[in-house]
Write a protein that holds these residues in place. Structure first.
Motif, PDB file in Angstrom:
ATOM      1  N   ASP A 109      13.758   6.111  -2.521  1.00 10.43           N
ATOM      2  CA  ASP A 109      12.429   6.708  -2.364  1.00 10.43           C
ATOM      3  C   ASP A 109      12.451   7.500  -1.057  1.00 10.43           C
ATOM      4  N   ASP A 110      11.294   7.985  -0.616  1.00 14.33           N
ATOM      5  CA  ASP A 110      11.300   8.762   0.621  1.00 14.33           C
ATOM      6  C   ASP A 110      11.690   7.908   1.811  1.00 14.33           C
ATOM      7  N   CYS A 111      11.267   6.657   1.798  1.00 13.71           N
ATOM      8  CA  CYS A 111      11.634   5.714   2.856  1.00 13.71           C
ATOM      9  C   CYS A 111      12.097   4.406   2.223  1.00 13.71           C
ATOM     10  N   THR A 112      12.773   3.628   3.010  1.00 10.17           N
ATOM     11  CA  THR A 112      13.025   2.234   2.692  1.00 10.17           C
ATOM     12  C   THR A 112      11.858   1.412   3.232  1.00 10.17           C
ATOM     13  N   LEU A 113      11.463   0.363   2.526  1.00 10.13           N
ATOM     14  CA  LEU A 113      10.410  -0.519   3.031  1.00 10.13           C
ATOM     15  C   LEU A 113      11.016  -1.872   3.389  1.00 10.13           C
ATOM     16  N   LEU A 114      10.764  -2.287   4.611  1.00  9.36           N
ATOM     17  CA  LEU A 114      11.354  -3.508   5.135  1.00  9.36           C
ATOM     18  C   LEU A 114      10.275  -4.483   5.587  1.00  9.36           C
ATOM     19  N   GLN A 115      10.545  -5.766   5.449  1.00 10.98           N
ATOM     20  CA  GLN A 115       9.618  -6.787   5.930  1.00 10.98           C
ATOM     21  C   GLN A 115      10.259  -7.522   7.093  1.00 10.98           C
TER      22      GLN A 115
ATOM     23  N   THR B  29       0.811  -1.230   0.000  1.00 15.51           N
ATOM     24  CA  THR B  29       0.000   0.000   0.000  1.00 15.51           C
ATOM     25  C   THR B  29       0.839   1.272   0.000  1.00 15.51           C
ATOM     26  N   ALA B  30       2.163   1.148   0.082  1.00 16.93           N
ATOM     27  CA  ALA B  30       3.009   2.346   0.205  1.00 16.93           C
ATOM     28  C   ALA B  30       2.920   3.216  -1.038  1.00 16.93           C
ATOM     29  N   LEU B  31       2.888   4.522  -0.812  1.00 14.13           N
ATOM     30  CA  LEU B  31       2.968   5.481  -1.909  1.00 14.13           C
ATOM     31  C   LEU B  31       4.426   5.595  -2.337  1.00 14.13           C
ATOM     32  N   ARG B  32       4.699   5.292  -3.574  1.00 13.22           N
ATOM     33  CA  ARG B  32       6.066   5.393  -4.070  1.00 13.22           C
ATOM     34  C   ARG B  32       6.178   6.571  -5.029  1.00 13.22           C
ATOM     35  N   ARG B  33       7.392   6.845  -5.452  1.00  9.38           N
ATOM     36  CA  ARG B  33       7.597   7.917  -6.424  1.00  9.38           C
ATOM     37  C   ARG B  33       7.324   7.427  -7.848  1.00  9.38           C
ATOM     38  N   SER B  34       7.249   6.140  -7.997  1.00  4.61           N
ATOM     39  CA  SER B  34       7.326   5.557  -9.338  1.00  4.61           C
ATOM     40  C   SER B  34       5.988   5.210  -9.961  1.00  4.61           C
ATOM     41  N   GLY B  35       4.874   5.486  -9.294  1.00  2.29           N
ATOM     42  CA  GLY B  35       3.589   5.003  -9.806  1.00  2.29           C
ATOM     43  C   GLY B  35       2.798   5.990 -10.646  1.00  2.29           C
ATOM     44  N   ALA B  36       3.316   7.208 -10.864  1.00  4.60           N
ATOM     45  CA  ALA B  36       2.541   8.233 -11.587  1.00  4.60           C
ATOM     46  C   ALA B  36       2.329   7.842 -13.046  1.00  4.60           C
ATOM     47  N   GLN B  37       1.154   8.166 -13.567  1.00  2.00           N
ATOM     48  CA  GLN B  37       0.794   7.808 -14.942  1.00  2.00           C
ATOM     49  C   GLN B  37       0.513   9.070 -15.757  1.00  2.00           C
ATOM     50  N   PRO B  38       0.820   9.042 -17.060  1.00  2.00           N
ATOM     51  CA  PRO B  38       0.389  10.147 -17.923  1.00  2.00           C
ATOM     52  C   PRO B  38      -1.121  10.330 -17.800  1.00  2.00           C
ATOM     53  N   GLY B  39      -1.542  11.573 -17.719  1.00  2.00           N
ATOM     54  CA  GLY B  39      -2.971  11.841 -17.534  1.00  2.00           C
ATOM     55  C   GLY B  39      -3.346  12.092 -16.085  1.00  2.00           C
TER      56      GLY B  39
END
Lengths: 315, 315
Positions: free
Chosen positions: B27-33, A140-150
């Motif tokens: 990214d803003d954070c590291t994600l760890l399990q 569920t983490a918000l990452r920097r990499s998920g943005a889409q055109p539009g």
């Protein structure tokens, strides 16, 4: 004059109000019980006197702000703050200063649900390193990499206050009720907003280096370009009065230290996102749109690029 | 001259060889399990140039040692190292220096099974803050508070080398093959030994502040006194030659920076403990016994007390 152990005991040891803390400050390590099934978001940031904040700033603000900077990284992932550790170095142990520093630090801990679980105090140039731990369900983490055109590009709160507040401080402003100085010295990490946007936003980053610099990180990670509507940028109250229109725009685009969230959202969820944040008292402003065409459009040339150490960027 | 992001990418971003790292540096954070059912041991330590190590020490040793100091805290709990974050501040970004620093840091990561998952680089006085995360089954951690009257007191490795090495450095010694200088600049955190003693020792602490100072922490947490046999103290090779007999004894009792483990053991398990550590190549030496009679006996008077910031202790 107290020793390191007395200082830690006196100002930084509080009974943790968190049953995930199995063993608190006072042994070689802290023992923590992560929530089963969740993942851990971790980040560290160091704030150095006269690099990241004025050495003469109120101790309360220095403690508060050092934690805010790190919590902002948790906010940008949508993580729920749990635990933090603080490494403080300072030239001398002044009790009044430490007491105020600890008060600021703990005030933000309390308002964000974080618990100080460990620390280290040493003699040196004034600096504060804060490691934060947050939790969130896997995937569920918000990452920097998920943005889409539009996708729509939006920011929480207001922009430019961090840089405007730095300039205000340099011009002698000392009243923490000044909106710019407050934005600079007592930034509110958008922890609740980040969690509220977790299932709506496609990407997020916190604006620590400046809008354009952080947009660039998000664009590079997502492989998208952006069209910015500079007229729509939400400027911090008092910014235009202090810096003029061009100065205010430059502060909003290129200044750092705003600690707002920059997020990308599918157009269909913008209204819902805005409603959720409104309930938290946080404005959400659409400032542009992402596209498959690389680069950034709509921004005047000659805007200073964001803050980077060893580059001599702003401020 | 590189910017912060390039520096992090160039020297500190490696593909993590750890499937608990869901999202690494960038990214803003590291994600760890975290491992399900285990608890997390966390600690932070900051090493400051010319306070904790000589600014002119080899960069390799500075990187290695800053991590060793923090890993030693995991060792003292018996935790298995997993992840670390590093906050580095340095006056200028010299590539050759950074490359050597990173090589030392990663070398110890590799030998101890730790993965660097996050970091922060800023401009400032040279200092290194390292936050470490280890794991262990709940209820198995070695604490300072479990020692019992009648337990035997024992130490891993040898004592006095940390302080002796500092003096050697100050006297101009620069050869890292010198056993004292190696003990000071390249201490071996007793990570495997700590894990091996987890079900045998009743209490443990790492000797960072000096034997007597750390014994005091253990005694206070456990409510016990101690009889020390100073003749039995295992002195680091070369210590008596450099400091003389009295100086060597003072270094072993009151000097800091040894990063050995001080443990209490029921007499019945001493042989087993020694065998386990022998298999790891780590000597375990009995140096005394705990009692219900408070205080410490068997130690000559006028031994300098351990290292404490803001107290001006040794060194």
């Amino acid at each position: 004059m107290y020793g390191e152990f007395e200082l830690i005991a006196r100002y930084f040891t509080r009974q943790p109000n968190d049953d995930g803390v199995l063993l608190g400050v006072g042994d070689d390590c802290t023992l923590l019980q992560p929530t089963p099934g969740y993942c851990l978001a971790v980040s560290v940031d160091t704030s150095i006197a006269d690099v990241h904040f004025p050495a003469e700033a109120p101790a309360y603000a220095i403690g508060y702000r050092a934690l805010a900077v790190s919590l902002s990284d948790l906010a940008a992932m949508g993580a729920t703050p749990r635990w933090c550790l603080m490494a403080l170095s300072l030239p001398e142990a002044c009790e009044a200063w430490l007491s105020e520093f600890a008060r600021g630090f703990h005030a933000l801990c309390d308002s964000c649900g974080a618990t100080l679980v460990g620390g280290d105090i040493a003699r040196g140039e004034l600096s504060v390193g804060v490691t934060v731990h947050g939790e969130l369900p896997p995937g569920t983490a918000l990452r920097r990499s998920g943005a889409q055109p539009g996708d729509v590009l939006a920011v929480t709160g207001s922009l430019g206050g961090g840089h405007g507040g730095l300039l205000a401080w340099q011009q002698g402003e000392r009243d923490l009720d000044d909106p710019l100085l407050a934005a600079y010295l007592l930034p509110q990490p958008r922890v609740e907003a980040g969690q509220a946007l977790r299932d709506l936003a496609t990407a997020a980053i916190d604006i620590s280096d400046g809008l354009l610099a952080d947009l660039q990180h998000l664009r590079e990670a997502s492989g998208v370009g952006a069209d910015i509507d500079v007229e729509a940028l939400p400027l911090t109250r008092g910014l235009v009065e202090r810096l003029g229109e061009t100065g205010a725009l430059h502060a909003a685009l290129g200044g750092g230290d705003d600690y707002e969230l920059l997020v990308s959202l599918p157009p269909a969820v913008v209204r819902q996102a805005r409603q959720r944040l409104k309930a938290l008292g946080v404005p959400l402003t659409v400032i542009g749109r992402l596209s498959s065409e690389q680069g950034v459009r709509g921004v005047p040339e000659s805007v200073p690029s964001g803050w980077q150490h060893f580059h001599g960027g702003t401020p």
